[in-house]
Design a protein around this motif. Structure first.
Motif, PDB file in Angstrom:
ATOM      1  N   PRO A  76     -40.579 -28.649  82.965  1.00 52.88           N
ATOM      2  CA  PRO A  76     -39.933 -29.609  82.063  1.00 52.88           C
ATOM      3  C   PRO A  76     -40.186 -31.046  82.520  1.00 52.88           C
ATOM      4  CG  PRO A  76     -38.296 -28.447  83.385  1.00 52.88           C
ATOM      5  CD  PRO A  76     -39.616 -27.814  83.674  1.00 52.88           C
ATOM      6  N   SER A  77     -39.808 -32.005  81.693  1.00 54.83           N
ATOM      7  CA  SER A  77     -40.033 -33.404  82.029  1.00 54.83           C
ATOM      8  C   SER A  77     -39.219 -33.786  83.270  1.00 54.83           C
ATOM      9  CB  SER A  77     -39.618 -34.288  80.859  1.00 54.83           C
ATOM     10  OG  SER A  77     -38.212 -34.296  80.751  1.00 54.83           O
ATOM     11  N   ALA A  78     -39.582 -34.903  83.870  1.00 54.34           N
ATOM     12  CA  ALA A  78     -38.914 -35.322  85.103  1.00 54.34           C
ATOM     13  C   ALA A  78     -37.421 -35.543  84.884  1.00 54.34           C
ATOM     14  CB  ALA A  78     -39.573 -36.601  85.630  1.00 54.34           C
ATOM     15  N   THR A  79     -37.085 -36.157  83.742  1.00 55.14           N
ATOM     16  CA  THR A  79     -35.675 -36.400  83.428  1.00 55.14           C
ATOM     17  C   THR A  79     -34.904 -35.089  83.426  1.00 55.14           C
ATOM     18  OG1 THR A  79     -36.698 -37.826  81.777  1.00 55.14           O
ATOM     19  CG2 THR A  79     -34.281 -37.796  81.882  1.00 55.14           C
ATOM     20  N   VAL A  80     -35.471 -34.108  82.742  1.00 53.69           N
ATOM     21  CA  VAL A  80     -34.779 -32.830  82.612  1.00 53.69           C
ATOM     22  C   VAL A  80     -34.707 -32.132  83.973  1.00 53.69           C
ATOM     23  CG1 VAL A  80     -34.927 -30.551  81.546  1.00 53.69           C
ATOM     24  CG2 VAL A  80     -35.380 -32.589  80.177  1.00 53.69           C
ATOM     25  N   GLN A  81     -35.791 -32.226  84.740  1.00 54.53           N
ATOM     26  CA  GLN A  81     -35.772 -31.594  86.068  1.00 54.53           C
ATOM     27  C   GLN A  81     -34.680 -32.174  86.950  1.00 54.53           C
ATOM     28  OE1 GLN A  81     -39.330 -30.780  88.322  1.00 54.53           O
ATOM     29  NE2 GLN A  81     -40.571 -30.880  86.448  1.00 54.53           N
ATOM     30  N   ALA A  82     -34.382 -33.472  86.733  1.00 49.87           N
ATOM     31  CA  ALA A  82     -33.370 -34.129  87.568  1.00 49.87           C
ATOM     32  C   ALA A  82     -31.976 -33.547  87.358  1.00 49.87           C
ATOM     33  CB  ALA A  82     -33.362 -35.629  87.268  1.00 49.87           C
ATOM     34  N   TRP A  83     -31.775 -32.818  86.243  1.00 49.73           N
ATOM     35  CA  TRP A  83     -30.457 -32.207  86.035  1.00 49.73           C
ATOM     36  C   TRP A  83     -30.238 -30.992  86.927  1.00 49.73           C
ATOM     37  CZ3 TRP A  83     -31.371 -32.082  80.037  1.00 49.73           C
ATOM     38  CH2 TRP A  83     -31.393 -33.406  79.559  1.00 49.73           C
ATOM     39  N   GLY A  84     -31.307 -30.587  87.622  1.00 53.27           N
ATOM     40  CA  GLY A  84     -31.163 -29.488  88.566  1.00 53.27           C
ATOM     41  C   GLY A  84     -31.678 -28.172  88.026  1.00 53.27           C
ATOM     42  N   GLU A  85     -32.004 -27.268  88.970  1.00 50.56           N
ATOM     43  CA  GLU A  85     -32.471 -25.943  88.591  1.00 50.56           C
ATOM     44  C   GLU A  85     -31.278 -25.049  88.331  1.00 50.56           C
ATOM     45  OE1 GLU A  85     -35.748 -24.211  90.248  1.00 50.56           O
ATOM     46  OE2 GLU A  85     -36.796 -26.038  89.607  1.00 50.56           O
ATOM     47  N   PHE A  86     -31.476 -24.036  87.527  1.00 47.53           N
ATOM     48  CA  PHE A  86     -30.371 -23.117  87.293  1.00 47.53           C
ATOM     49  C   PHE A  86     -30.907 -21.734  86.987  1.00 47.53           C
ATOM     50  CE2 PHE A  86     -31.528 -24.998  83.257  1.00 47.53           C
ATOM     51  CZ  PHE A  86     -31.590 -23.915  82.406  1.00 47.53           C
ATOM     52  N   LYS A  87     -30.060 -20.768  87.155  1.00 47.72           N
ATOM     53  CA  LYS A  87     -30.408 -19.410  86.779  1.00 47.72           C
ATOM     54  C   LYS A  87     -29.999 -19.207  85.326  1.00 47.72           C
ATOM     55  CE  LYS A  87     -28.934 -14.675  87.559  1.00 47.72           C
ATOM     56  NZ  LYS A  87     -27.891 -13.864  88.159  1.00 47.72           N
ATOM     57  N   ALA A  88     -30.946 -18.783  84.499  1.00 50.49           N
ATOM     58  CA  ALA A  88     -30.654 -18.607  83.073  1.00 50.49           C
ATOM     59  C   ALA A  88     -30.384 -17.146  82.768  1.00 50.49           C
ATOM     60  CB  ALA A  88     -31.829 -19.096  82.241  1.00 50.49           C
ATOM     61  N   ASP A  89     -29.512 -16.931  81.814  1.00 47.90           N
ATOM     62  CA  ASP A  89     -29.221 -15.589  81.323  1.00 47.90           C
ATOM     63  C   ASP A  89     -30.496 -15.018  80.701  1.00 47.90           C
ATOM     64  OD1 ASP A  89     -28.155 -13.315  80.298  1.00 47.90           O
ATOM     65  OD2 ASP A  89     -26.554 -14.288  79.156  1.00 47.90           O
ATOM     66  N   ASP A  90     -30.984 -13.878  81.225  1.00 48.89           N
ATOM     67  CA  ASP A  90     -32.249 -13.381  80.681  1.00 48.89           C
ATOM     68  C   ASP A  90     -32.048 -12.239  79.683  1.00 48.89           C
ATOM     69  OD1 ASP A  90     -31.551 -11.414  82.363  1.00 48.89           O
ATOM     70  OD2 ASP A  90     -33.339 -11.518  83.652  1.00 48.89           O
ATOM     71  N   ILE A  91     -30.859 -12.179  79.114  1.00 47.34           N
ATOM     72  CA  ILE A  91     -30.633 -11.223  78.029  1.00 47.34           C
ATOM     73  C   ILE A  91     -31.570 -11.596  76.888  1.00 47.34           C
ATOM     74  CG2 ILE A  91     -28.855 -12.643  76.939  1.00 47.34           C
ATOM     75  CD1 ILE A  91     -27.315 -10.148  76.317  1.00 47.34           C
ATOM     76  N   ASN A  92     -32.092 -10.585  76.169  1.00 44.58           N
ATOM     77  CA  ASN A  92     -33.009 -10.924  75.076  1.00 44.58           C
ATOM     78  C   ASN A  92     -32.275 -11.725  74.004  1.00 44.58           C
ATOM     79  OD1 ASN A  92     -34.617 -10.797  72.615  1.00 44.58           O
ATOM     80  ND2 ASN A  92     -35.922  -9.432  73.812  1.00 44.58           N
ATOM     81  N   VAL A  93     -32.872 -12.865  73.628  1.00 43.11           N
ATOM     82  CA  VAL A  93     -32.182 -13.759  72.705  1.00 43.11           C
ATOM     83  C   VAL A  93     -31.943 -13.130  71.339  1.00 43.11           C
ATOM     84  CG1 VAL A  93     -32.752 -15.964  73.753  1.00 43.11           C
ATOM     85  CG2 VAL A  93     -34.420 -14.843  72.282  1.00 43.11           C
ATOM     86  N   GLU A  94     -32.625 -12.006  71.070  1.00 41.77           N
ATOM     87  CA  GLU A  94     -32.398 -11.312  69.805  1.00 41.77           C
ATOM     88  C   GLU A  94     -30.942 -10.916  69.599  1.00 41.77           C
ATOM     89  OE1 GLU A  94     -35.553  -8.536  67.679  1.00 41.77           O
ATOM     90  OE2 GLU A  94     -35.223  -8.011  69.755  1.00 41.77           O
ATOM     91  N   VAL A  95     -30.251 -10.727  70.714  1.00 40.43           N
ATOM     92  CA  VAL A  95     -28.865 -10.290  70.656  1.00 40.43           C
ATOM     93  C   VAL A  95     -28.029 -11.286  69.853  1.00 40.43           C
ATOM     94  CG1 VAL A  95     -27.386 -11.180  72.506  1.00 40.43           C
ATOM     95  CG2 VAL A  95     -27.719  -8.758  72.254  1.00 40.43           C
ATOM     96  N   ALA A  96     -28.431 -12.550  69.896  1.00 35.58           N
ATOM     97  CA  ALA A  96     -27.710 -13.582  69.169  1.00 35.58           C
ATOM     98  C   ALA A  96     -27.680 -13.275  67.677  1.00 35.58           C
ATOM     99  CB  ALA A  96     -28.362 -14.942  69.410  1.00 35.58           C
ATOM    100  N   GLY A  97     -28.780 -12.743  67.171  1.00 31.60           N
ATOM    101  CA  GLY A  97     -28.823 -12.405  65.758  1.00 31.60           C
ATOM    102  C   GLY A  97     -28.053 -11.134  65.462  1.00 31.60           C
ATOM    103  N   ARG A  98     -28.283 -10.132  66.313  1.00 34.52           N
ATOM    104  CA  ARG A  98     -27.673  -8.828  66.057  1.00 34.52           C
ATOM    105  C   ARG A  98     -26.154  -8.910  66.046  1.00 34.52           C
ATOM    106  NH1 ARG A  98     -27.295  -4.991  69.677  1.00 34.52           N
ATOM    107  NH2 ARG A  98     -28.634  -6.088  71.165  1.00 34.52           N
ATOM    108  N   LEU A  99     -25.588  -9.713  66.953  1.00 34.29           N
ATOM    109  CA  LEU A  99     -24.134  -9.757  67.082  1.00 34.29           C
ATOM    110  C   LEU A  99     -23.509 -11.009  66.454  1.00 34.29           C
ATOM    111  CD1 LEU A  99     -23.735  -8.390  70.705  1.00 34.29           C
ATOM    112  CD2 LEU A  99     -23.230  -7.226  68.566  1.00 34.29           C
TER     113      LEU A  99
END
Lengths: 347, 519
Positions: A310-333
């Motif tokens: 990501p861009s430098a600005t965005v990187q400055a917000w810090g690294e994080f662990k992202a939820d790796d659930i398949n985003v399809e779930v958003a539609g299904r539920l």
């Protein structure tokens, strides 16, 4: 008589109207198949100022013209469905996996077999049958007022339901699909009953009625109407850019379990695309190194292609662990999430 | 014609073919009471306010003389140029907790002093009333001007107080015009999505959107929409009643003197009018200007394209609607009916439908025609199948026709109503054909009505957002489209520039409209 000249004017203007309509119809005609440089037609719910620079660049590079209309995802999907095999659209581009999932449900997209796309876009950011692909990632995380909240007091989304935050929480309306997707993934991970008690806890902690946008919500947090809320990071990025002294900060929740809730903006090739090959090439280019950086940077989002930073600005917000659930779930539920939030009286 | 306008309504009514019990049960359990309550508050509140503001301001500027009357006369129409979705974000930006006014208030009086919450039912009513009262103002003022003061004078001479003369003589005579104005304002209220969604105020319209985008259930959305139509149907019947049975035809020219207000009365009248202009126009536009200055760099060459498209669509829709509304209204007269028949009434309901629902209704119908009617014909003619209707300028114009039919029909019908039947009879007796009567008797007499219909539609079309978004041909982006792109991302400051330009180009038609009606 006054009537005569007026009538004549009206008549000539009516003729003008019809001529103009005809011209518009003419421009509408699909380009002939013989053309070596096809025109790709995009229905986009991603806003013009976020896509046009990329489209322009692609046209300059390849000579392929791109025409598009922008609207909300709902009307665009309805249009695609109504037009059926007549549709001029080759690509559907929307934000939020819920919308793309809906397009799949209605059988509006075509599965692609593309080595490039499959290797550029991780599996949890595309549909099971590869008919849409995430192109950028947006993280929905906790925003807090630095003068009233310590980062050490924060831990998870669920923790925001704790009575410690009574009268201190602000949220955006449950009508926004971003919140529906967040709750949908919570239903999937926590189960419906637990998710509902969390949402009810949020509602109990509200300091004021939900807001219609993330930005107004964050303004209220800064002004002191409440102390913390949940927002997409790029809204925070925009505010921070406008006001570097912003007294707000981001917190990455759930780092010890599932991770920060993420969603995507993405695209797929329509089932009845006339320029399917050109459309697929456009998507492949968008997923590649050249476009990914700019695509994400235009809106301070995260690239979907894990090889691109990501861009430098965005990187400055810090690294994080992202939820790796398949985003399809958003539609299904999604419908379940809306019902849950209605029951919890989250407006 | 009416059938054309009924098309989207029909598509929506067809939705009742399938039952959506699960969603309905959910809605009834969790939402329906609040939706009904909120919608009633909105309709009641906005109705009351536009009535009070429109009639009182209309009476003051039409019949009284006080300092500043000449310019406030037309300035009071200016809020019509401000779209409700614009006034809503300006009001929130100014008056919400984090806005400048409340921040200042807290600095002066401490954080705990009471300040009215703008994000409340009262706030929504306030905001919508400030941009919708001009409909009532314009029509009431026109009616008062047409009445003149002869009858009021007579009533006063006979010993009634000025107030009683107003209430018992002038007001009942202006009733058809006032009722038409209020019903326009209320239909716009019911259809409003922009303002209520910015306020996160749940109404039928937001519920329709939610069923659609949250549950992805177009059927339930359409069913809600038809309930909304039921609301409107009832309201229209009420309007018919409110118009009363009496017929008021235009009287010969009469003296145009106004009541000269003196002393505190004049002061009060000036202050009242100015306050309304200040709150409804000067302050919001001033705020827009401040925001727009911050983003003036975005005023690029493409901006002129947006302005041009906006204006052209407005003009085309205006002309098309004036012609259609005139034909329908005149047809009614030929049939000897003074009031619009059921079909015309139904046709007018398009105005109360949320724009997106209407747009999808039209689009669905036309996509069907494209697929099932035009393509087979094209195949027979040896052409490759393609899309002719959807995405064409003609379809977008039709959407405007459906949406704004009652806007054009109102003023035209009202001025037709005021033409005394004897004109027509005389003309026929002198051997004029039907067409000649229309051209030589009606047209000159109708010109003011036609003009205000044209200008009203022009302004309304330029403000229109959802149908333009969904149905515009490629490249036909308008100012409203640009505003949508910014506001939907919550970037209100960046939406200020297109909003300001939209308001500015709507001002000339509004001023012409009111100036013409003064003569």
């Amino acid at each position: 008589m006054i009537g005569n000249p007026l009538g004549r004017i009206a008549r000539s203007l009516l003729i003008l109207v019809s001529v103009l309509s005809l011209i518009a119809c003419e421009g509408q005609a699909p380009s002939s198949g013989e053309d070596a440089k096809p025109t790709v037609t995009v229905y986009s719910s991603r806003k013009e100022h976020l896509v046009k620079p990329l489209f322009d660049r692609y046209t300059a590079k390849t000579g392929v013209e791109i025409r598009y209309i922008t609207d909300s995802a709902g009307p665009l999907i309805a249009r695609l469905a109504a037009e059926g095999s007549n549709t001029p659209a080759d690509v559907l581009m929307t934000v939020d996996a819920g919308n793309l999932w809906q397009a799949t449900e209605q059988n509006l997209l075509r599965p692609l077999t593309s080595q490039t796309l499959n290797s550029n876009i991780p599996e949890h950011l595309r549909s099971a049958n590869n008919d849409w692909f995430g192109l950028s990632i947006r993280a929905r995380t906790i925003v807090y007022a630095t003068d009233r909240v310590q980062a050490s007091e924060l831990s998870t989304y669920e923790n925001l339901a704790d009575p410690a935050w009574l009268g201190r929480l602000c949220l955006r309306t449950s009508k926004k699909v971003y919140n529906q997707s967040l709750v949908a993934t919570m239903i999937s991970t926590l189960g419906e009953a637990d998710a509902e008690s969390v949402v009810s806890g949020w509602v109990a902690n509200f300091s004021t009625d939900p807001f219609s946008s993330d930005t107004t919500m964050m303004e209220a947090i800064e002004a002191g109407q409440c102390d913390l809320g949940i927002a997409n990071t790029y809204y925070f990025g925009r505010m921070k850019k406008a006001d570097p002294n912003l007294k707000l900060a981001l917190f990455w929740p759930n780092q010890n379990d599932r991770g920060v809730h993420i969603n995507i903006s993405g695209a797929g090739v329509t089932k009845h695309a006339k320029q399917a090959q050109a459309a697929q090439e456009l998507l492949e280019w968008l997923s590649g190194p050249e476009a990914q950086g700019q695509l994400a940077e235009l809106n301070q989002e995260y690239p979907a292609n894990p090889l691109i930073k990501p861009s430098a600005t965005v990187q400055a917000w810090g690294e994080f662990k992202a939820d790796d659930i398949n985003v399809e779930v958003a539609g299904r539920l999604q419908a379940a999430a809306v019902r849950l939030m209605d029951r919890a009286d989250y407006r | 014609m009416a059938a054309l306008v009924m098309l989207p309504v029909t598509v929506i009514l067809l939705s009742w073919g399938t039952a959506e019990t699960a969603i309905w049960q959910h809605l009834i359990e969790t939402q329906l009471a609040r939706l009904l309550g909120n919608t009633l508050i909105l309709v009641g509140g906005v109705g009351t306010w536009v009535l009070i503001l429109g009639v009182s301001l209309g009476w003051l500027t039409a019949m009284c003389e006080f300092p500043g009357r000449r310019w406030m006369d037309w300035a009071l129409m200016l809020p019509l140029a401000v779209p409700s979705y614009v006034i809503a974000f300006v009001a929130l930006g100014l008056l919400s907790y984090s806005g400048p006014i409340q921040t200042l208030w807290r600095e002066w009086f401490g954080a705990d002093t009471y300040f009215p919450n703008i994000r409340s039912p009262g706030g929504v009513v306030f905001v919508l009333s400030t941009v919708l009262y001009p409909y009532v103002y314009m029509l009431a003022r026109g009616a008062f001007l047409a009445q003149g003061r002869n009858l009021v004078d007579a009533s006063r001479l006979l010993g009634r107080s000025p107030w009683k003369s107003f209430l018992l003589v002038a007001l009942p005579m202006a009733r058809p015009a006032i009722a038409a104005g209020v019903s326009l304002a209320l239909m716009e209220t019911l259809a409003d999505f922009g303002a209520v969604s910015i306020f996160n105020f749940d109404t039928f319209t937001t519920a329709i959107y939610k069923s659609w985008f949250g549950f992805f259930n177009l059927t339930a959305a359409a069913q809600l929409a038809s309930l909304l139509l039921l609301f409107v149907g009832v309201a229209l019947i009420a309007e018919q009643r409110a118009r009363g049975d009496g017929r008021f035809h235009q009287q010969p020219r009469r003296k145009k003197e106004r009541f000269h207000l003196q002393g505190w009365k004049a002061l009060f009248a000036s202050a009242f009018c100015f306050l309304v202009i200040l709150l409804a126009f000067i302050v919001p536009v001033g705020q827009l200007l401040l925001w727009a200055l911050e983003t003036a760099g975005e005023l690029d060459s493409r901006f002129w394209g947006l302005v041009l498209h906006t204006f052209m669509l407005g003009v085309m829709a205006g002309l098309a609607l004036v012609v259609m509304a005139l034909l329908v209204a005149y047809g009614q007269r030929l049939k000897g009916r003074h009031q619009a028949g059921l079909l015309e009434r139904l046709a007018g309901m398009g105005y109360a439908l949320p724009g997106s629902v209407l747009a999808v209704g039209i689009m669905t119908a036309f996509a069907f025609f494209d697929r099932e009617l035009i393509n087979p014909v094209r195949e027979m003619m040896g052409l490759e199948p393609g899309q002719v209707l959807v995405g064409s300028l003609a379809t977008l114009l039709l959407a405007y026709v459906v949406r704004f039919f009652s806007v054009a029909y109102g003023p035209i019908d009202a001025s037709l109503e005021r033409i005394r039947p004897v004109f027509q009879e005389a003309a026929h007796m002198l051997g004029a054909s039907q067409w000649e009567v229309l051209k030589r008797v009606y047209f000159p007499l109708l010109t003011p009505g036609l003009l205000s219909a044209l200008l009203l539609v022009l302004v309304d079309t330029m403000k229109e957002m959802p149908a333009t978004l969904l149905l515009r041909p490629f490249g036909w982006d308008t100012l409203a489209v640009r505003i949508y792109e910014m506001t939907s991302e919550g970037e209100w400051q960046r939406a200020a520039l297109p909003s300001l330009v939209l308001v500015l180009i709507s001002i000339p038609p509004v001023i012409i409209m009111i100036r013409r009606s003064r003569q």
